[in-house]
Design a protein around this motif. Structure first.
Motif: not given
Length: 418
Positions: A367-393
């Protein structure tokens, strides 16, 4: 006063019941050919299985959470087709209880200190995050401002923070960053807070990023879901607006009105990928839409933080086709991946969402790229922790510092290009 309020909130939260996840197993599944990968893709459409990660590459394992009553049948099916799997966690409930206790202890330690409302040794609640934003606006009034962009379905304030170099110039280009569209991805919220910390409190080292660009950051897109993961169901993903008497919430990252509902989203209201009754059915996605459209012409870089998987993804999410300007976006994403690899050795996979993972329409990046016309649009998926979604403190500081290396490199590339 802010810390006293947060302390009361913390202590009250300890007594709240939590879905226990007792006996839930986490599986890693290694596929050796296209047939096995297709089998997993078909299994992922079963609402009883929660696929944490389903990469397209045969080299990367898929990860899935299965509740006790479904495990025998699930394992039997994999064995029938001779699919290789291992059990990453025999009992997710045990580890989640330990992590909850550890996080509460770390938050208490921070609240008793003389520092800010947040630290990078704990995952903080929504009220604490908002308090931190307000502290920064008070501490750096010439460079930092905070706005209530709107309210969530449950009437929580959704705040944005704008960080500038204080020169008073208006109309600058903008880098817009958000996090927490998916409630359970706690490290994404922490990553956004670390960016805020670096730009506001470590200004001298990062002044070049603010010379010709302002930053607008929304650290918690989905506060209702985020609070629910702290007080009730740790692996909750969606918003919290009721759909039926039995089913709550919409996948906010399937709810944007750009090829909405065409692929990779469910029409079943109890599904984790429920697209919503209509596009922009959620107040949270309406708010984000309005923020993006309000930056028309000025918005040059949209970055949305998620977890997990070590990916830097760009449009399109609804089709395997690439936009005509994909090389410009790829150049920015590759700069981030290279900086992280050089600094820590961590490898990020770069590419379009559909070609690296799977097709999913209605995402904020498209949407940001196609409609709101941001020329650069990126999703950053950070690393897994624990079993994936639950990194330790204990993992938070290293994860967010590494993330900042990549974000800083991407932002630098954007400031050079636009």
């Amino acid at each position: 006063m802010l810390k006293l309020f947060a302390l009361v909130l913390l202590l009250s939260g300890v007594a709240l019941a939590a879905d226990h996840y007792d006996g839930y197993k986490i599986y890693d599944i290694n596929t050796r050919n296209a047939f096995e990968k297709q089998l997993l893709l078909r299994l992922s459409s079963n609402e009883e299985y929660d696929f944490f990660d389903l990469p397209r590459s045969l080299d990367a394992p898929s990860r899935v959470m299965v509740k006790p009553g479904d495990q025998e049948g699930f394992e039997h099916l994999l064995a029938k087709y001779n699919v290789d799997f291992s059990v990453l966690s025999e009992d997710l409930g045990v580890s989640l209880r330990q992590e909850r206790e550890d996080n509460q202890n770390q938050r208490l330690m921070n609240l008793r200190s003389a520092g800010r409302s947040i630290s990078f040794t704990a995952f903080h609640r929504h009220a604490e995050i908002n308090a931190y934003l307000d502290e920064l606006a008070a501490a750096y009034p010439s460079r930092v401002s905070v706005q209530v962009a709107g309210k969530s379905y449950e009437k929580r304030d959704i705040k944005t923070i704008t960080i500038t170099n204080g020169d008073g110039k208006t109309g600058k280009n903008v880098i817009f960053l958000d996090a927490g569209i998916h409630a359970r991805e706690w490290i994404a919220h922490a990553g956004a807070l670390y960016v805020i910390h670096q730009l506001a409190e470590n200004y001298a080292a990062n002044a070049n990023l603010l010379k010709n660009f302002d930053w607008v950051i929304l650290p918690v897109v989905n506060p209702d879901g985020y609070e629910y993961t702290h007080t009730s169901t740790r692996m909750w993903r969606k918003t919290r607006k009721p759909i039926t008497s039995a089913c709550y919430g919409t996948d906010a990252n399937r709810n944007f009105d750009f090829h909405w509902g065409e692929v990779g989203a469910s029409s079943y209201s109890c599904s984790d990928t429920f697209k919503g009754e209509t596009a922009f059915s959620e107040p949270e996605t309406q708010l984000l839409r309005d923020l993006l459209l309000g930056l028309s012409g000025r918005g040059k870089f949209y970055l949305t933080l998620h977890s997990y998987g070590n990916y830097l993804l760009y449009p399109w999410g609804y089709t395997s086709a690439l936009p005509s300007s994909w090389r410009d976006i790829d150049e920015v994403a590759q700069a981030g991946a290279a900086a992280i690899k050089s600094a820590t050795g961590t490898k990020y996979t770069v590419g379009s969402s559909t070609n690296v993972l799977y097709a999913a329409a209605g995402g904020s990046d498209d949407y940001a790229f196609g409609v709101a016309k941001f020329p650069v649009s990126i999703t950053m998926e950070l690393p897994a922790g624990g079993t994936g979604f639950n990194p330790s403190t204990s993992q938070i500081q290293s994860f967010v510092a590494e993330t900042w290396v990549g974000i800083k490199a991407m932002a630098q590339k954007v400031t050079e290009k636009y």
